[in-house]
Design a protein around this motif. Structure first.
Motif, PDB file in Angstrom:
ATOM      1  N   ASP A 166      64.204  42.741  57.034  1.00 53.17           N
ATOM      2  CA  ASP A 166      63.380  43.951  56.965  1.00 53.17           C
ATOM      3  C   ASP A 166      62.254  43.805  57.974  1.00 53.17           C
ATOM      4  OD1 ASP A 166      62.006  46.232  56.311  1.00 53.17           O
ATOM      5  OD2 ASP A 166      61.810  45.793  54.177  1.00 53.17           O
ATOM      6  N   ASN A 167      62.279  44.656  59.026  1.00 57.05           N
ATOM      7  CA  ASN A 167      61.282  44.586  60.097  1.00 57.05           C
ATOM      8  C   ASN A 167      61.196  43.197  60.718  1.00 57.05           C
ATOM      9  OD1 ASN A 167      59.987  47.312  60.267  1.00 57.05           O
ATOM     10  ND2 ASN A 167      59.627  46.908  58.086  1.00 57.05           N
ATOM     11  N   GLY A 168      62.345  42.570  60.883  1.00 54.29           N
ATOM     12  CA  GLY A 168      62.405  41.294  61.585  1.00 54.29           C
ATOM     13  C   GLY A 168      62.166  40.066  60.728  1.00 54.29           C
ATOM     14  N   TYR A 169      61.967  40.250  59.436  1.00 56.25           N
ATOM     15  CA  TYR A 169      61.712  39.116  58.552  1.00 56.25           C
ATOM     16  C   TYR A 169      62.717  39.122  57.408  1.00 56.25           C
ATOM     17  CZ  TYR A 169      57.236  38.795  60.991  1.00 56.25           C
ATOM     18  OH  TYR A 169      56.278  38.675  61.956  1.00 56.25           O
ATOM     19  N   VAL A 170      63.061  37.926  56.932  1.00 55.37           N
ATOM     20  CA  VAL A 170      64.051  37.823  55.867  1.00 55.37           C
ATOM     21  C   VAL A 170      63.487  38.400  54.565  1.00 55.37           C
ATOM     22  CG1 VAL A 170      63.371  35.463  55.177  1.00 55.37           C
ATOM     23  CG2 VAL A 170      65.679  36.294  54.714  1.00 55.37           C
ATOM     24  N   LYS A 171      64.290  39.235  53.927  1.00 60.85           N
ATOM     25  CA  LYS A 171      63.909  39.788  52.628  1.00 60.85           C
ATOM     26  C   LYS A 171      64.658  39.079  51.516  1.00 60.85           C
ATOM     27  CE  LYS A 171      63.126  44.121  50.187  1.00 60.85           C
ATOM     28  NZ  LYS A 171      63.178  45.613  50.288  1.00 60.85           N
ATOM     29  N   TYR A 172      65.925  38.769  51.735  1.00 59.93           N
ATOM     30  CA  TYR A 172      66.650  37.952  50.770  1.00 59.93           C
ATOM     31  C   TYR A 172      67.778  37.208  51.468  1.00 59.93           C
ATOM     32  CZ  TYR A 172      70.273  41.643  50.400  1.00 59.93           C
ATOM     33  OH  TYR A 172      71.255  42.561  50.663  1.00 59.93           O
ATOM     34  N   GLU A 173      68.219  36.137  50.816  1.00 59.52           N
ATOM     35  CA  GLU A 173      69.354  35.335  51.286  1.00 59.52           C
ATOM     36  C   GLU A 173      70.254  35.060  50.089  1.00 59.52           C
ATOM     37  OE1 GLU A 173      70.273  30.734  52.774  1.00 59.52           O
ATOM     38  OE2 GLU A 173      68.215  31.505  52.765  1.00 59.52           O
ATOM     39  N   TRP A 174      71.534  35.411  50.221  1.00 55.89           N
ATOM     40  CA  TRP A 174      72.520  35.126  49.186  1.00 55.89           C
ATOM     41  C   TRP A 174      73.506  34.119  49.743  1.00 55.89           C
ATOM     42  CZ3 TRP A 174      72.953  37.418  44.275  1.00 55.89           C
ATOM     43  CH2 TRP A 174      72.081  38.481  44.024  1.00 55.89           C
ATOM     44  N   ARG A 175      73.860  33.108  48.934  1.00 57.20           N
ATOM     45  CA  ARG A 175      74.821  32.090  49.368  1.00 57.20           C
ATOM     46  C   ARG A 175      75.978  32.030  48.385  1.00 57.20           C
ATOM     47  NH1 ARG A 175      72.133  26.613  49.674  1.00 57.20           N
ATOM     48  NH2 ARG A 175      70.996  27.327  47.834  1.00 57.20           N
ATOM     49  N   SER A 176      77.182  31.874  48.919  1.00 57.27           N
ATOM     50  CA  SER A 176      78.350  31.725  48.063  1.00 57.27           C
ATOM     51  C   SER A 176      78.305  30.381  47.350  1.00 57.27           C
ATOM     52  CB  SER A 176      79.628  31.831  48.895  1.00 57.27           C
ATOM     53  OG  SER A 176      79.749  30.722  49.771  1.00 57.27           O
TER      54      SER A 176
END
Length: 283
Positions: A166-176
């Motif tokens: 979001d606007n160049g910054y991580v908002k969330y990270e999901w990993r399997s």
């Protein structure tokens, strides 16, 4: 028969099941146009056997559909706790534990309802994955690409990481699951993190890459060996300030000393709902 679940059938059906005990009717969903508003479930103050659903009519049809499913989740899981649920776009991220938990449970329910795991698992296991394949599945389920990708992360056996910017910054990270077991995680270069240099996510001139670009996994994931590869996919949304990155890594052996992945397993609230055969047959 269509693959997409008929939410109208579910809405009408629920009061006749054990999950609708004490409820005579769930009224047809109505639009409520407010940029800060996402959805609502509320009991009629003049008739406690009637509940109603509202949704943001300005949202995309796929988002409206997810919102209605989310409110049905509140109806099944949480209506004994309170008389109404007002769901804004940031409700999951308020930091208030109780609110965050019930919103996530309703999101889990909506995901399970709209994207049945048996169908998704069969489709993703029979073909090489890229954004074209995932986009086609999203259309079949009538959900957004983002929602489908989050669901895919849960069911894939591949080492996969999904990142929303979001606007160049991580908002969330999901990993399997396999990514967690092998300790694959994106490089953090700040708080919040920005895309690593040399990646498609960091290149503003590239807005879409649905076929995937192969590169060294170490560019993204600092604990990966230099010989390991991954494919990076990129989808830029219409406003161009939101980007979805999917990383598919080569397989690797689990790192047995890392148990943090076990803490990230989520409960499928919808699974409990379908156990008793209350979902209409989709075949």
């Amino acid at each position: 028969m269509p693959d997409a679940i008929d939410l109208e059938v579910v809405r009408q059906m629920l009061p006749t099941t054990p999950y609708g005990t004490g409820v005579r009717e769930i009224r047809p969903p109505v639009q409520f146009n407010d940029d800060a508003f996402e959805g609502m479930l509320a009991r009629d103050p003049n008739d406690h056997e009637v509940w109603g659903i509202a949704y943001n009519g300005k949202s995309r049809p796929e988002r409206q559909r997810f919102t209605i499913a989310h409110e049905l989740g509140h109806f099944i899981l949480h209506r004994s706790r309170q008389q109404s649920f007002n769901c804004d776009k940031q409700s999951v991220h308020t930091g208030i534990d109780t609110l965050r938990d019930i919103e996530r449970e309703a999101d889990d329910f909506a995901s399970n309802l709209l994207m049945p795991g048996d169908l998704l698992r069969a489709w993703i296991s029979s073909q090489r994955i890229d954004f074209h394949v995932l986009g086609d599945i999203a259309k079949r389920f009538q959900v957004s690409l983002e929602a489908l990708c989050i669901r895919y992360i849960k069911f894939t056996t591949e080492r996969a990481i999904l990142v929303y910017w979001d606007n160049g910054y991580v908002k969330y990270e999901w990993r399997s699951g396999s990514a967690r077991r092998t300790r694959a995680r994106i490089r953090r270069n700040g708080d919040p993190a920005e895309p690593p240099l040399g990646t498609l996510a960091a290149d503003a001139s590239i807005t879409q890459e649905w076929d995937g670009t192969e590169m060294s996994a170490a560019i993204w994931c600092p604990e990966e060996a230099q010989h390991m590869k991954l494919r990076e996919f990129k989808h830029t949304f219409g406003a161009r300030d939101r980007v979805l990155t999917l990383l598919l890594l080569e397989s690797a052996e689990p790192r047995s000393w890392d148990r943090s992945w076990q803490d990230e397993e989520s409960f499928d609230s919808f699974d409990q709902f379908v156990t008793n055969g209350q979902l209409p047959d989709r075949r």
